[in-house]
Design a protein around this motif. Structure first.
Motif, mmCIF file in Angstrom:
data_model
loop_
_atom_site.group_PDB
_atom_site.id
_atom_site.type_symbol
_atom_site.label_atom_id
_atom_site.label_comp_id
_atom_site.label_asym_id
_atom_site.label_seq_id
_atom_site.Cartn_x
_atom_site.Cartn_y
_atom_site.Cartn_z
ATOM 1 N N LYS A 170 -3.418 10.653 -13.827
ATOM 2 C CA LYS A 170 -4.439 10.058 -12.977
ATOM 3 C C LYS A 170 -3.876 8.813 -12.307
ATOM 4 C CE LYS A 170 -8.956 11.642 -14.482
ATOM 5 N NZ LYS A 170 -10.319 11.221 -14.875
ATOM 6 N N ALA A 171 -4.022 8.782 -10.973
ATOM 7 C CA ALA A 171 -3.617 7.599 -10.233
ATOM 8 C C ALA A 171 -4.551 6.441 -10.562
ATOM 9 C CB ALA A 171 -3.640 7.893 -8.738
ATOM 10 N N SER A 172 -4.147 5.242 -10.197
ATOM 11 C CA SER A 172 -4.920 4.050 -10.552
ATOM 12 C C SER A 172 -6.301 4.031 -9.912
ATOM 13 C CB SER A 172 -4.142 2.794 -10.149
ATOM 14 O OG SER A 172 -3.780 2.845 -8.782
ATOM 15 N N ASP A 173 -6.507 4.808 -8.838
ATOM 16 C CA ASP A 173 -7.835 4.874 -8.226
ATOM 17 C C ASP A 173 -8.641 6.054 -8.754
ATOM 18 O OD1 ASP A 173 -6.542 6.993 -7.055
ATOM 19 O OD2 ASP A 173 -7.052 6.452 -4.989
ATOM 20 N N GLY A 174 -8.108 6.767 -9.771
ATOM 21 C CA GLY A 174 -8.835 7.844 -10.412
ATOM 22 C C GLY A 174 -8.514 9.236 -9.911
ATOM 23 N N MET A 196 -6.019 15.135 4.043
ATOM 24 C CA MET A 196 -6.557 14.028 4.838
ATOM 25 C C MET A 196 -6.480 12.699 4.099
ATOM 26 S SD MET A 196 -7.314 14.738 7.884
ATOM 27 C CE MET A 196 -8.187 13.222 8.210
ATOM 28 N N ALA A 197 -6.477 12.760 2.768
ATOM 29 C CA ALA A 197 -6.409 11.528 1.980
ATOM 30 C C ALA A 197 -5.096 10.792 2.183
ATOM 31 C CB ALA A 197 -6.605 11.846 0.494
ATOM 32 N N GLY A 198 -4.084 11.481 2.749
ATOM 33 C CA GLY A 198 -2.816 10.822 3.016
ATOM 34 C C GLY A 198 -2.751 10.128 4.363
ATOM 35 N N TYR A 199 -3.694 10.440 5.252
ATOM 36 C CA TYR A 199 -3.682 9.819 6.574
ATOM 37 C C TYR A 199 -3.929 8.313 6.468
ATOM 38 C CZ TYR A 199 -3.584 14.217 9.190
ATOM 39 O OH TYR A 199 -3.207 15.412 9.738
ATOM 40 N N LYS A 200 -3.194 7.568 7.285
ATOM 41 C CA LYS A 200 -3.263 6.098 7.342
ATOM 42 C C LYS A 200 -2.842 5.447 6.022
ATOM 43 C CE LYS A 200 -4.955 5.924 11.585
ATOM 44 N NZ LYS A 200 -6.331 5.631 11.916
ATOM 45 N N HIS A 201 -2.152 6.204 5.163
ATOM 46 C CA HIS A 201 -1.730 5.646 3.868
ATOM 47 C C HIS A 201 -0.262 5.940 3.571
ATOM 48 C CE1 HIS A 201 -5.687 4.268 2.722
ATOM 49 N NE2 HIS A 201 -6.201 5.459 2.996
ATOM 50 N N PHE A 202 0.534 6.107 4.637
ATOM 51 C CA PHE A 202 1.945 6.404 4.431
ATOM 52 C C PHE A 202 2.657 5.290 3.665
ATOM 53 C CE2 PHE A 202 2.680 9.427 8.303
ATOM 54 C CZ PHE A 202 1.647 10.230 7.853
ATOM 55 N N GLY A 203 2.311 4.050 3.999
ATOM 56 C CA GLY A 203 3.048 2.921 3.433
ATOM 57 C C GLY A 203 2.433 2.291 2.217
ATOM 58 N N ASP A 204 1.223 2.705 1.819
ATOM 59 C CA ASP A 204 0.604 2.062 0.659
ATOM 60 C C ASP A 204 0.221 3.073 -0.421
ATOM 61 O OD1 ASP A 204 -1.727 3.159 1.921
ATOM 62 O OD2 ASP A 204 -2.153 1.254 2.884
ATOM 63 N N ARG A 205 -0.877 3.842 -0.223
ATOM 64 C CA ARG A 205 -1.389 4.676 -1.309
ATOM 65 C C ARG A 205 -0.428 5.807 -1.668
ATOM 66 N NH1 ARG A 205 -4.132 3.886 -5.728
ATOM 67 N NH2 ARG A 205 -2.411 5.123 -6.516
ATOM 68 N N ILE A 206 0.220 6.417 -0.683
ATOM 69 C CA ILE A 206 1.204 7.456 -0.997
ATOM 70 C C ILE A 206 2.346 6.865 -1.808
ATOM 71 C CG2 ILE A 206 3.029 8.891 0.020
ATOM 72 C CD1 ILE A 206 1.087 9.725 2.179
ATOM 73 N N GLN A 207 2.797 5.684 -1.411
ATOM 74 C CA GLN A 207 3.897 5.039 -2.151
ATOM 75 C C GLN A 207 3.457 4.673 -3.569
ATOM 76 O OE1 GLN A 207 6.847 5.190 -0.814
ATOM 77 N NE2 GLN A 207 5.870 6.057 1.018
ATOM 78 N N GLN A 208 2.196 4.284 -3.719
ATOM 79 C CA GLN A 208 1.681 3.958 -5.050
ATOM 80 C C GLN A 208 1.602 5.214 -5.922
ATOM 81 O OE1 GLN A 208 1.290 0.773 -5.760
ATOM 82 N NE2 GLN A 208 0.767 1.169 -7.904
ATOM 83 N N ASP A 209 1.222 6.344 -5.334
ATOM 84 C CA ASP A 209 1.206 7.608 -6.087
ATOM 85 C C ASP A 209 2.591 7.924 -6.641
ATOM 86 O OD1 ASP A 209 -1.458 7.909 -5.429
ATOM 87 O OD2 ASP A 209 -1.122 9.459 -3.908
ATOM 88 N N LEU A 210 3.621 7.758 -5.802
ATOM 89 C CA LEU A 210 4.989 8.019 -6.236
ATOM 90 C C LEU A 210 5.390 7.087 -7.377
ATOM 91 C CD1 LEU A 210 6.598 8.470 -2.708
ATOM 92 C CD2 LEU A 210 6.566 10.211 -4.508
#
Length: 665
Positions: free
Chosen positions: A416-420, A488-502
């Motif tokens: 689970k990612a930090s946002d659930g 769609m959850a990846g849109y506008k999140h290339f530099g933050d949320r996607i990187q946090q998932d990794l």
């Protein structure tokens, strides 16, 4: 029958152990780098309707410059005697092989110049007999109207062609769709504005118009010689579907209330009463559904709460779906009936439980079946199953030099990612290792939208594991396989949320004790190369080094120079997925190098059209100016990823030395 088939499987065990090649101990030296740089030898196997011939694409990696590196080869079954060979133009290869009757094939062509992009259609479709005779160009976008482009090439307008089906029963014809290109389009704009579908005689080349719709880039579902459905995407995540009652009726759009968030029509039953589609109501995983032709009276045939249906298996005798594939975790088939094909598939997968076994087509009588098997350690094997004699005959291995027992295990995991949000990934552990406290490489995949990592054989992961590294791969939000909402959850999140998932996927491996937190590097290609530059920026102190392979250092370069920026759909994607140029620069590593403090290996093709070479040269110049360490590897005449075997081998050797230098292997 099933009992006899299971007995036959015992005799066919050779099929998947042939890749092993003997007993090997963990103390053996690492495999040659060349074993991982080489490409598979065969592709697109297709059996003739009468079961007498096998056609496939063969890759000749030893071809000299200027010589054909792909051939279309036809072999007789079951003895595999050579029948014919058709040489392709250099870098051209069959994109599909479609038998239109017992003796004739239709072959769309693709062009390959890079390792990180799938082969791209050339706009050429040819037809040829099994013995290599009567070659005919059915359509050629580039050579339209020129000598050798086919006698009826001007009878169809200029557009992007695709094969959308063949008549039932097969009669030597093929259904060909065209996304029409405006004759006077805006500068640099090559988008389709209209779509048509033709019934084309593969011998004469004569086309007959079957359908015409005033929407670009549409595909068609044909039944009974009539184009009944047309569908296409108005944007990156919504599909429009149109239907008509007969060839003279106007197209009517099926309402969004019926098509849901996304609906992709697949086939119409032979009696014309049922439509099978992939469907997502609210953006969740794609399901297999049946319905009336207008999409109403929908019934769910197969679904998974986490993953989309990745593939549908069709019974050749009835034309109905008998199984679907889910690729989440370790891929598995879910069966819809107890047909002969389903029984064969179940028995094969039960017998060869360490592989995923798929039926790859059969003759029209259902007597002979192509069987393809692959695993996390085996790139793939092809066999022939004869239902008459209950014989399972090995045919070919995709990469016969790979010995499965020396390859590494790939373990699916979820966290689970930090946002659930629940995410999945794959952990590859070196063969013969303790599996604990290992030096580790985080390996982000490209894309980022609509691409995913899977369980089956992964060359990069196997190379790194063979050198002693644990490999962590994460299907971050935006990846394929979980429906339009997840993408769609990846849109506008290339530099933050996607990187946090990794990063959180890496932390999972560290917390489980697999990875040594003090010995981690990051490597990826394309968007994975971008992530390799971003990871040390968002997680200072976590990484010892980074490898940027054809990666993005400045997104604004793509706005101006990428091949995707030359079509409006590409420009719309950049705008929706990233934003304006200011937003692009805000997530670009090039403008955050004050936070980038690890050595980096930069590898890039000098003719890369997708992620232009300037991404590498501007990054190098900025690192020089800042006095920060890097290593450099560029290759002339290479595109988006290195295509030439020698260049790929050189990349792996540079990676091997670079990782050993900073991770101590």
């Amino acid at each position: 029958m099933l009992q006899r088939f299971r007995a036959a499987c015992l005799a066919g065990t050779l099929l998947f152990v042939a890749a092993s090649g003997g007993v090997v101990t963990a103390a053996d030296a690492p495999l040659p780098v060349s074993d991982f740089a080489r490409m598979g030898t065969l592709g697109h196997p297709a059996m003739s309707p009468d079961g007498q011939y096998l056609a496939l694409s063969l890759h000749n990696e030893k071809a000299k410059w200027g010589e054909p590196d792909y051939q279309l080869v036809v072999l007789h079954l079951p003895d595999l005697k050579y029948v014919s060979r058709l040489d392709m133009v250099r870098n051209y290869q069959p994109a599909q092989i479609i038998w239109v009757n017992d003796t004739r094939m239709v072959v769309p062509l693709a062009y390959t110049t890079s390792a990180l992009e799938a082969p791209q259609g050339t706009g050429d479709i040819i037809a040829v007999d099994f013995d290599g005779s009567h070659k005919q160009t059915l359509y050629s976008l580039r050579n339209r109207g020129k000598l050798g482009s086919g006698p009826h090439s001007l009878d169809m307008p200029r557009g992007f062609p695709a094969v959308v089906g063949v008549p039932y029963p097969r009669n030597g014809h093929v259904y060909l769709s065209l996304g029409l290109i405006p004759e006077h389009n805006a500068a640099g704009d090559w988008d389709s504005h209209r779509s048509q579908v033709y019934d084309v005689d593969s011998v004469s080349g004569k086309p007959t118009l079957m359908g015409d719709i005033d929407h670009g880039s549409m595909s068609f579902v044909v039944h009974g010689g009539v184009a009944r459905l047309a569908y296409g995407s108005r944007d990156a995540h919504t599909t429009d579907v149109y239907m008509r009652a007969d060839a003279k009726a106007p197209w009517t759009k099926i309402s969004d209330a019926v098509t849901g968030k996304q609906m992709t029509p697949l086939r119409i039953s032979r009696d014309g009463s049922t439509l099978w589609s992939l469907y997502s109501d609210h953006g969740g995983p794609m399901m297999l559904v049946s319905s009336k032709l207008d999409g109403t009276d929908r019934k769910v045939l197969a679904h998974d709460d986490f993953a989309s249906v990745a593939d549908v298996q069709w019974d050749v005798t009835s034309g109905k779906p008998y199984a679907v594939l889910f690729e989440t975790g370790r891929p598995h088939l879910a069966y819809l009936d107890d047909s002969v094909d389903a029984q064969v598939s179940k028995a094969l997968n039960a017998k060869f439980a360490d592989h995923l076994v798929m039926l790859g087509g059969s003759d029209d009588a259902g007597k002979r079946m192509l069987v393809f098997a692959q695993s996390d350690r085996d790139p793939g094997s092809l066999a022939l199953f004869d239902t008459t004699g209950m014989n399972l005959q090995p045919l070919f291995q995709v990469e016969p030099w790979i010995h499965a027992e020396r390859m590494a295990e790939r373990r699916p995991f979820r966290f689970k990612a930090s946002d659930g949000m629940e995410l999945e990934g794959y952990l590859t552990l070196p063969h013969g290792s303790s599996g604990k406290n290992l030096p580790t490489v985080l390996l982000p995949h490209g894309g980022p939208i609509g691409i995913r990592d899977g369980w089956t054989y992964d060359t990069d992961a196997q190379f790194l594991a063979n050198r002693g590294y644990a490999v962590v791969q994460v299907n971050y939000r935006g990846s394929a396989g979980r429906g339009p909402g997840f993408e769609m959850a990846g849109y506008k999140h290339f530099g933050d949320r996607i990187q946090q998932d990794l990063l959180e996927g890496l932390h999972w491996a560290i917390d489980q004790g697999y990875s040594d937190k003090n010995r981690v590097c990051v490597y990826g290609g394309s968007f994975g190369g971008y992530s390799s530059l971003m990871q040390p920026i968002i997680a200072p102190g976590q990484y010892k080094c980074a490898i940027d392979y054809a990666g993005v250092s400045d997104w604004s370069i793509g706005f101006e120079r990428s091949d995707t920026s030359h079509v409006s759909v590409g420009r719309a994607y950049f705008a929706e997925a990233i934003g304006d140029e200011a937003a692009a620069k805000a997530i670009s590593p090039l403008y955050q190098l004050d936070k980038f403090n690890v050595p980096v290996l930069i590898a890039h093709g000098e003719d890369d059209p997708r992620v232009p070479y300037q991404n590498a040269t501007r990054l190098r110049d900025a690192l020089d100016k800042a006095g920060k360490p890097y290593e450099w590897l560029s290759k002339p005449k290479e595109g988006h990823g290195f295509y030439a075997v020698d260049n790929r081998e050189d990349l792996y050797r540079h990676m091997e030395a670079f990782l050993a230098k900073y991770l101590g292997q």
